[in-house]
Scaffold this motif. Structure first.
Motif, short mmCIF file in Angstrom:
data_model
loop_
_atom_site.label_atom_id
_atom_site.label_comp_id
_atom_site.label_asym_id
_atom_site.label_seq_id
_atom_site.Cartn_x
_atom_site.Cartn_y
_atom_site.Cartn_z
N ILE A 203 34.07 30.18 26.35
CA ILE A 203 35.28 30.99 26.45
C ILE A 203 36.35 30.33 25.59
CG2 ILE A 203 37.16 31.71 28.00
CD1 ILE A 203 35.08 31.77 30.27
N ASN A 204 37.14 31.13 24.91
CA ASN A 204 38.36 30.60 24.28
C ASN A 204 39.41 31.70 24.23
OD1 ASN A 204 37.82 32.20 21.98
ND2 ASN A 204 36.89 30.50 20.85
N GLY A 205 40.45 31.48 23.46
CA GLY A 205 41.55 32.44 23.42
C GLY A 205 41.15 33.82 22.94
N SER A 206 40.07 33.91 22.19
CA SER A 206 39.66 35.20 21.62
C SER A 206 39.08 36.15 22.66
CB SER A 206 38.63 34.98 20.51
OG SER A 206 39.15 34.16 19.49
N ASN A 207 38.49 35.61 23.71
CA ASN A 207 37.90 36.50 24.72
C ASN A 207 38.48 36.28 26.12
OD1 ASN A 207 36.65 34.02 25.23
ND2 ASN A 207 34.65 34.92 25.67
N LEU A 208 39.58 35.55 26.21
CA LEU A 208 40.15 35.23 27.52
C LEU A 208 40.56 36.49 28.29
CD1 LEU A 208 41.03 32.95 29.44
CD2 LEU A 208 43.31 33.09 28.40
N LYS A 209 41.14 37.45 27.59
CA LYS A 209 41.58 38.67 28.27
C LYS A 209 40.39 39.44 28.83
CE LYS A 209 44.89 42.44 27.72
NZ LYS A 209 45.83 43.11 26.80
N ARG A 210 39.27 39.43 28.12
CA ARG A 210 38.07 40.10 28.63
C ARG A 210 37.57 39.41 29.89
NH1 ARG A 210 37.40 40.03 23.04
NH2 ARG A 210 37.49 42.09 22.09
N VAL A 211 37.62 38.08 29.89
CA VAL A 211 37.19 37.33 31.07
C VAL A 211 38.09 37.65 32.26
CG1 VAL A 211 36.87 35.01 32.03
CG2 VAL A 211 36.21 35.48 29.66
N TRP A 212 39.39 37.69 32.02
CA TRP A 212 40.35 37.99 33.07
C TRP A 212 40.12 39.40 33.64
CZ3 TRP A 212 43.04 36.88 36.95
CH2 TRP A 212 44.21 37.53 37.33
N CYS A 213 39.88 40.37 32.77
CA CYS A 213 39.61 41.73 33.23
C CYS A 213 38.31 41.78 34.03
CB CYS A 213 39.53 42.68 32.03
SG CYS A 213 41.11 42.97 31.23
N PHE A 214 37.30 41.05 33.58
CA PHE A 214 36.03 41.00 34.30
C PHE A 214 36.22 40.45 35.71
CE2 PHE A 214 32.50 38.13 35.51
CZ PHE A 214 31.54 39.09 35.78
N LEU A 215 36.97 39.37 35.85
CA LEU A 215 37.18 38.76 37.16
C LEU A 215 37.94 39.71 38.09
CD1 LEU A 215 38.06 35.09 36.14
CD2 LEU A 215 35.90 35.93 37.12
N GLN A 216 38.91 40.44 37.55
CA GLN A 216 39.63 41.41 38.38
C GLN A 216 38.71 42.53 38.84
OE1 GLN A 216 43.87 42.28 36.95
NE2 GLN A 216 42.95 41.30 35.15
N ASN A 217 37.84 42.98 37.95
CA ASN A 217 36.88 44.02 38.33
C ASN A 217 35.91 43.52 39.40
OD1 ASN A 217 38.00 45.85 36.53
ND2 ASN A 217 36.57 45.34 34.88
N GLU A 218 35.50 42.26 39.28
CA GLU A 218 34.60 41.68 40.27
C GLU A 218 35.28 41.58 41.64
OE1 GLU A 218 31.15 40.58 39.92
OE2 GLU A 218 31.60 42.10 38.40
N LEU A 219 36.56 41.22 41.64
CA LEU A 219 37.30 41.16 42.90
C LEU A 219 37.40 42.55 43.52
CD1 LEU A 219 39.03 39.74 45.01
CD2 LEU A 219 41.01 40.07 43.51
N ALA A 220 37.70 43.54 42.69
CA ALA A 220 37.80 44.92 43.20
C ALA A 220 36.48 45.38 43.80
CB ALA A 220 38.24 45.85 42.07
N ALA A 221 35.37 45.00 43.18
CA ALA A 221 34.05 45.38 43.69
C ALA A 221 33.77 44.73 45.05
CB ALA A 221 32.97 45.00 42.69
N VAL A 222 34.15 43.46 45.20
CA VAL A 222 33.96 42.76 46.47
C VAL A 222 34.83 43.41 47.55
CG1 VAL A 222 34.39 40.59 47.69
CG2 VAL A 222 33.26 40.56 45.47
N GLU A 223 36.08 43.69 47.23
CA GLU A 223 36.99 44.30 48.21
C GLU A 223 36.47 45.66 48.68
OE1 GLU A 223 41.28 42.35 46.84
OE2 GLU A 223 40.62 44.27 45.98
#
Length: 455
Positions: A282-302
């Motif tokens: 991971i680096n600055g080029s894909n950080l936003k994608r990682v952040w969006c992925f983690l939010q989607n994963e949290l939404a799926a768990v909830e």
């Protein structure tokens, strides 16, 4: 160095409203750049601008690995040196997948020793005829560097050296001792099912020997192939033939290195006896994608455990969701914040050292100061000015001074993510939110101090 124009162009993508392009455009051969020229004729920033930031696959020629120790000691006449591998690394415990079985959407794994796997592999190769009943095993995700830290089988190519995941692992950022550096070994016919890489990280994979077929799915196109339960297919071999508009096949030869973009689902087949070395990063080029992925994963768990929420306090609910998220994904918000804190600390320290800013306050000195209203765009002018100052120090002495080139870019990538985090109400616990605010303060206050210093 990154030119100011190129930096701003890259930042315009990082700061854009959409994390990545979800349109289903037809992939073409131009999406795969096969770089055969010597490294002296291609700059890091050709790759940075053409592949890393726009998130496009890329295949590098065997010039990238020709000096690696593993290319000589592990291989003889293009074939694995079984006896050497067994004798040198035989006692190591490794995960081995059964490529003929599927359990819960993945291939079941067992723990073997390298010696056991090599014995199996040799017998598999010597078998007169493969049958449907013959088990095909694949040594995967071996943390080779952790097991043999003094054996330098390879060195990370310059193009992939801005690697936050392994930088953070080396700094003991996470609770476990594992890293994201792997060795894979498998016979002809072994394969990896359809998937996207962990955390939506980038990955690179170098063939030490053998040949692979990669089936790439255009980022976002995989959504068309989910079943009624939301599951992706296990094997897309036939689907990719039926829908050539959404898939790309790439054949990787011995010595070649492939760059796998963030979020691009793929399936990989070994067409010969193959050994590869892989990193997730991971680096600055894909950080936003990682952040969006983690939010989607949290939404799926909830969504999955919503019926349990009524019996919990807000804190209990948040903690339970984060615990399940880590179990399902391997990373939760606390882990992600540790990563951001580790990289931010490192980059601000690099700024101080490069500019000799001994009087710029350290992060711990500003905890009790009034918070500065964070503004990504207000900080941009300071960061570009900082880039000019760092460029003046480095000059043109190095083709890729990796730490300097990414100091500014990394901070620019972190800022919008943590600002977005703060703008989302109750997305994390009060304790984590407080740490995010502190991290924002650390960056903005330090940048303000640097602005005063630079004039």
């Amino acid at each position: 160095m990154i030119s100011n124009d190129n930096l701003v162009n890259a930042l315009s993508i990082i700061l854009s409203e959409e994390p990545f392009n979800q349109s289903y455009q037809q992939p073409s051969a131009s999406l795969t750049d096969f770089i055969k020229t010597p490294v002296t004729s291609i700059s890091y920033y050709t790759f940075f601008e053409n592949n890393l930031v726009p998130n496009r696959p890329c295949l590098f020629g065997d010039w990238m690995t020709c000096e690696w120790k593993s290319r000589t000691e592990w291989v003889d006449e293009s074939k694995p040196k079984f006896d050497f591998l067994s004798k040198t690394f035989g006692a190591a415990q490794v995960p081995v997948a059964n490529c003929r079985k599927s359990e819960y959407g993945s291939q079941p794994k067992q723990t073997w020793t390298v010696e056991q796997f090599i014995t199996y592999w040799k017998n598999y190769c010597h078998a007169e005829k493969e049958t449907c009943n013959t088990e095909c095993h694949y040594l995967k995700d071996w943390h080779f560097t952790s097991d043999f830290p003094d054996y330098q089988a390879y060195f990370t190519p310059t193009f992939f050296s801005s690697d936050w995941l392994n930088e953070a692992c080396d700094a003991k950022c996470f609770d476990c001792d594992e890293d994201f550096r792997f060795v894979y070994m498998g016979p002809k016919g072994s394969w990896t099912p359809f998937h996207a890489d962990v955390y939506r990280s980038f990955s690179w994979s170098a063939n030490i020997c053998g040949r692979k077929k990669w089936i790439f799915c255009r980022c976002g196109f995989e959504e068309k192939h989910r079943d009624k339960f939301g599951n992706l297919p296990f094997d897309v071999t036939e689907i990719s033939k039926e829908h050539p508009d959404g898939f790309i096949e790439i054949f990787q030869e011995a010595g070649e290195v492939i760059f796998v973009p963030s979020g691009w689902h793929h399936q990989v087949h070994n067409l010969e006896n193959t050994i590869s070395i892989n990193h997730n990063w991971i680096n600055g080029s894909n950080l936003k994608r990682v952040w969006c992925f983690l939010q989607n994963e949290l939404a799926a768990v909830e969504k999955e455990i919503d019926d349990c929420k009524s019996g919990m306090t807000d804190e209990q609910w948040t903690n339970q969701c984060q615990m399940l998220m880590r179990a399902n994904t391997g990373m939760n918000f606390a882990d992600f914040l540790k990563l951001l804190e580790t990289i931010t600390h490192a980059r601000l320290d690099q700024i101080r050292k490069k500019l000799d800013l001994k009087n710029i306050l350290q992060m711990d000195d500003i905890q009790n100061r009034t918070a500065i209203q964070p503004s990504v765009h207000d900080c941009l002018e300071t960061l570009v000015k900082l880039q000019q100052a760092l460029a003046g120090i480095e000059g043109d002495k190095k083709a890729f001074p990796k730490h300097v080139n990414h100091i500014v870019f990394d901070l620019c990538a972190i800022l919008p993510v943590i600002v977005d985090w703060l703008e989302k109400d109750k997305i994390s616990s009060a304790q984590l939110t407080s740490r995010v605010k502190q991290l924002t303060l650390n960056i903005t206050f330090t940048l303000k101090s640097i602005t005063n210093f630079l004039g």
